[in-house]
Design a protein around this motif. Structure first.
Motif, PDB file in Angstrom:
ATOM      1  N   TYR A   1      37.304 -36.011  40.660  1.00  0.00           N
ATOM      2  CA  TYR A   1      35.922 -36.099  40.188  1.00  0.00           C
ATOM      3  C   TYR A   1      35.864 -36.763  38.822  1.00  0.00           C
ATOM      4  O   TYR A   1      35.042 -37.640  38.567  1.00  0.00           O
ATOM      5  CB  TYR A   1      35.309 -34.693  40.133  1.00  0.00           C
ATOM      6  N   ARG A   2      36.782 -36.347  37.919  1.00  0.00           N
ATOM      7  CA  ARG A   2      36.790 -36.935  36.574  1.00  0.00           C
ATOM      8  C   ARG A   2      37.135 -38.433  36.633  1.00  0.00           C
ATOM      9  O   ARG A   2      36.497 -39.245  35.957  1.00  0.00           O
ATOM     10  CB  ARG A   2      37.776 -36.209  35.657  1.00  0.00           C
ATOM     11  N   SER A   3      38.138 -38.804  37.454  1.00  0.00           N
ATOM     12  CA  SER A   3      38.509 -40.222  37.566  1.00  0.00           C
ATOM     13  C   SER A   3      37.305 -41.043  38.001  1.00  0.00           C
ATOM     14  O   SER A   3      37.038 -42.114  37.465  1.00  0.00           O
ATOM     15  CB  SER A   3      39.603 -40.444  38.613  1.00  0.00           C
ATOM     16  N   LEU A   4      36.597 -40.525  38.998  1.00  0.00           N
ATOM     17  CA  LEU A   4      35.448 -41.270  39.516  1.00  0.00           C
ATOM     18  C   LEU A   4      34.349 -41.349  38.462  1.00  0.00           C
ATOM     19  O   LEU A   4      33.697 -42.387  38.316  1.00  0.00           O
ATOM     20  CB  LEU A   4      34.940 -40.605  40.804  1.00  0.00           C
ATOM     21  N   SER A   5      34.169 -40.290  37.678  1.00  0.00           N
ATOM     22  CA  SER A   5      33.111 -40.365  36.677  1.00  0.00           C
ATOM     23  C   SER A   5      33.478 -41.321  35.538  1.00  0.00           C
ATOM     24  O   SER A   5      32.584 -41.818  34.856  1.00  0.00           O
ATOM     25  CB  SER A   5      32.684 -38.985  36.167  1.00  0.00           C
ATOM     26  N   LEU A   6      34.775 -41.604  35.359  1.00  0.00           N
ATOM     27  CA  LEU A   6      35.158 -42.582  34.330  1.00  0.00           C
ATOM     28  C   LEU A   6      35.021 -44.027  34.826  1.00  0.00           C
ATOM     29  O   LEU A   6      35.248 -44.966  34.066  1.00  0.00           O
ATOM     30  CB  LEU A   6      36.604 -42.340  33.880  1.00  0.00           C
ATOM     31  N   CYS A   7      34.659 -44.198  36.098  1.00  0.00           N
ATOM     32  CA  CYS A   7      34.563 -45.545  36.674  1.00  0.00           C
ATOM     33  C   CYS A   7      33.246 -46.226  36.375  1.00  0.00           C
ATOM     34  O   CYS A   7      33.055 -47.378  36.741  1.00  0.00           O
ATOM     35  CB  CYS A   7      34.727 -45.485  38.189  1.00  0.00           C
ATOM     36  N   ASP A   8      32.293 -45.492  35.768  1.00  0.00           N
ATOM     37  CA  ASP A   8      31.011 -46.098  35.474  1.00  0.00           C
ATOM     38  C   ASP A   8      30.363 -46.583  36.780  1.00  0.00           C
ATOM     39  O   ASP A   8      29.847 -47.689  36.859  1.00  0.00           O
ATOM     40  CB  ASP A   8      31.265 -47.275  34.506  1.00  0.00           C
ATOM     41  N   MET A   9      30.432 -45.742  37.795  1.00  0.00           N
ATOM     42  CA  MET A   9      29.955 -46.139  39.131  1.00  0.00           C
ATOM     43  C   MET A   9      28.436 -46.090  39.235  1.00  0.00           C
ATOM     44  O   MET A   9      27.783 -45.254  38.618  1.00  0.00           O
ATOM     45  CB  MET A   9      30.522 -45.173  40.199  1.00  0.00           C
ATOM     46  N   THR A  10      27.910 -47.008  40.039  1.00  0.00           N
ATOM     47  CA  THR A  10      26.543 -46.885  40.531  1.00  0.00           C
ATOM     48  C   THR A  10      26.628 -47.261  42.001  1.00  0.00           C
ATOM     49  O   THR A  10      27.600 -47.914  42.420  1.00  0.00           O
ATOM     50  CB  THR A  10      25.573 -47.856  39.810  1.00  0.00           C
ATOM     51  N   ASP A  11      25.648 -46.836  42.776  1.00  0.00           N
ATOM     52  CA  ASP A  11      25.718 -47.072  44.213  1.00  0.00           C
ATOM     53  C   ASP A  11      25.744 -48.573  44.496  1.00  0.00           C
ATOM     54  O   ASP A  11      24.923 -49.315  43.966  1.00  0.00           O
ATOM     55  CB  ASP A  11      24.512 -46.407  44.895  1.00  0.00           C
TER      56      ASP A  11
ATOM     57  N   VAL B   1      41.178 -32.186  32.450  1.00  0.00           N
ATOM     58  CA  VAL B   1      39.820 -32.034  32.989  1.00  0.00           C
ATOM     59  C   VAL B   1      39.026 -31.166  32.025  1.00  0.00           C
ATOM     60  O   VAL B   1      39.599 -30.429  31.232  1.00  0.00           O
ATOM     61  CB  VAL B   1      39.800 -31.331  34.378  1.00  0.00           C
ATOM     62  N   THR B   2      37.697 -31.250  32.123  1.00  0.00           N
ATOM     63  CA  THR B   2      36.832 -30.345  31.364  1.00  0.00           C
ATOM     64  C   THR B   2      36.362 -29.235  32.308  1.00  0.00           C
ATOM     65  O   THR B   2      36.440 -29.380  33.537  1.00  0.00           O
ATOM     66  CB  THR B   2      35.588 -31.078  30.828  1.00  0.00           C
ATOM     67  N   SER B   3      35.832 -28.145  31.718  1.00  0.00           N
ATOM     68  CA  SER B   3      35.295 -27.085  32.581  1.00  0.00           C
ATOM     69  C   SER B   3      34.089 -27.615  33.363  1.00  0.00           C
ATOM     70  O   SER B   3      33.840 -27.210  34.492  1.00  0.00           O
ATOM     71  CB  SER B   3      34.940 -25.844  31.766  1.00  0.00           C
ATOM     72  N   HIS B   4      33.370 -28.568  32.777  1.00  0.00           N
ATOM     73  CA  HIS B   4      32.234 -29.186  33.470  1.00  0.00           C
ATOM     74  C   HIS B   4      32.707 -29.915  34.746  1.00  0.00           C
ATOM     75  O   HIS B   4      32.080 -29.804  35.794  1.00  0.00           O
ATOM     76  CB  HIS B   4      31.522 -30.161  32.529  1.00  0.00           C
ATOM     77  N   ASP B   5      33.834 -30.651  34.643  1.00  0.00           N
ATOM     78  CA  ASP B   5      34.359 -31.349  35.827  1.00  0.00           C
ATOM     79  C   ASP B   5      34.650 -30.353  36.948  1.00  0.00           C
ATOM     80  O   ASP B   5      34.347 -30.599  38.115  1.00  0.00           O
ATOM     81  CB  ASP B   5      35.682 -32.076  35.499  1.00  0.00           C
ATOM     82  N   VAL B   6      35.273 -29.244  36.592  1.00  0.00           N
ATOM     83  CA  VAL B   6      35.670 -28.259  37.607  1.00  0.00           C
ATOM     84  C   VAL B   6      34.422 -27.660  38.266  1.00  0.00           C
ATOM     85  O   VAL B   6      34.312 -27.604  39.487  1.00  0.00           O
ATOM     86  CB  VAL B   6      36.539 -27.131  36.999  1.00  0.00           C
ATOM     87  N   ARG B   7      33.468 -27.250  37.425  1.00  0.00           N
ATOM     88  CA  ARG B   7      32.223 -26.669  37.958  1.00  0.00           C
ATOM     89  C   ARG B   7      31.490 -27.658  38.855  1.00  0.00           C
ATOM     90  O   ARG B   7      31.037 -27.311  39.935  1.00  0.00           O
ATOM     91  CB  ARG B   7      31.282 -26.295  36.807  1.00  0.00           C
ATOM     92  N   GLU B   8      31.380 -28.899  38.397  1.00  0.00           N
ATOM     93  CA  GLU B   8      30.654 -29.912  39.164  1.00  0.00           C
ATOM     94  C   GLU B   8      31.340 -30.194  40.489  1.00  0.00           C
ATOM     95  O   GLU B   8      30.685 -30.333  41.520  1.00  0.00           O
ATOM     96  CB  GLU B   8      30.563 -31.220  38.359  1.00  0.00           C
TER      97      GLU B   8
END
Ligand SMILES: [Zn+2]
Ligand SMILES: [Zn+2]
Length: 321
Positions: free
Chosen positions: A139-149, A272-279
């Protein structure tokens, strides 16, 4: 197997009776000294699921009897610039479960309450364990990708974390095409089965240049190859605690104009952050996503670790009590 005294929670901590603990490739890095514990003995294990048996002066709504999970992040200082900006994974006082503090290869462990996560009923103990590492880091790796659909994304290597990322992309970015680079035909077939648009060898060029690539391999050649497959302004995200040194000289093949020019970026993923785990737990329950697990009795921990080292992998490995 050794007897340890039952740990005692301090102010703000929970005592957890462990029911399952995932086995991770990082345990091998810890054991073999690539990311060693600061002191010995250390109890490994950072994908822990168990029942809260005792609390001490806690402020959240976690209660005795609740089922919770513990992930790689055991604690961070909570007051530095990183902690205050939601990047506790970069805190200088970041402590990792099972490396810096005793983890889940044990009947009991203690953890600060803000780093324990309620587990939705949908998952069994064993199914929940891999969500806490491969899932959260994916999840964290993907959020660092600056993704948009619609953006194109590559995955280099197709193990536990990458296959979770593929499922996340299918769910969150339905217009995006996924390009998978893997050395084994089996992994490439598996990727196509899970919805990848294209699958090739790590030395193949994809049919188009990509916006982003996530690397989960332990070596260097795929890094250099991936840089060539990026669009101008594209980003490579490296998801690895350490790289092995066997093919490090491949880096000498980096050619500035082919691999780096045009504002291409390289970014690593740290912890990871606790936010990553929760999300990730929330998303996995919503999708719903259930990891494939292979269960070992707690007494067989060494066998499970050896199976990972020798790549006898059929889904995520989990120890149960
Ligand atoms: Zn792990
Ligand atoms: Zn901090």
């Amino acid at each position: 197997m050794v007897e340890f005294p039952k740990p005692v929670p301090r102010e703000g901590e929970l005592l957890i009776k462990v029911s399952a603990c995932g086995v991770c490739h990082t345990e091998i890095d810890e054991i073999e000294g690539r990311t060693p514990p600061p002191v010995y003995p250390m109890i490994p294990g950072h994908q822990v699921v168990g029942i809260v048996e005792q609390t001490l002066g806690t402020k959240t709504n976690i209660r005795v009897g609740d089922r919770v999970g513990v992930a790689w992040i055991y604690s961070a200082c909570g007051t530095c610039e990183y902690c205050l900006s939601g990047r506790e994974n970069l805190c200088a006082d970041f402590r990792a479960t099972g490396r810096d503090v005793n983890g889940g290869y044990a009947e009991y462990m203690v953890v600060p309450e803000q780093f324990a996560y309620p587990i939705p009923e949908l998952f069994t103990d064993a199914e929940a364990a891999p969500l806490l590492c491969a899932g959260a880091i994916g999840y964290r790796s993907l959020s660092l990708c600056d993704m948009t659909d619609g953006k194109s994304i590559g995955l280099t290597g197709f193990g536990a974390s990458a296959h979770l990322v593929q499922k996340l992309i299918n769910y969150q970015y339905q217009q995006s095409k996924v390009y998978v680079f893997a050395r084994s035909q089996k992994e490439r077939d598996f990727a196509l089965e899970l919805g990848a648009y294209w699958a090739g060898d790590t030395s193949d060029m994809p049919p188009v240049l990509l916006d982003c690539i996530i690397d989960t391999t332990p070596v260097w050649e795929p890094i250099v190859r991936a840089m060539e497959c990026l669009k101008p302004g594209g980003r490579l995200v490296i998801n690895a605690i350490q790289k092995e040194s066997i093919d490090q000289d491949y880096l000498l093949k980096i050619d500035y104009s082919r691999h780096l020019w045009m504002e291409k970026e390289i970014k690593s993923v740290a912890n990871v952050t606790s936010h990553d785990v929760r999300e990730f737990i929330r998303l996995a329950a919503e999708m719903p996503f259930k990891p494939e697990v292979e269960v070992y009795l707690f007494e067989k921990a060494n066998e499970a670790i050896l199976d990972i080292k020798q790549r006898r992998i059929k889904g995520a490995k989990v120890l149960v009590f």
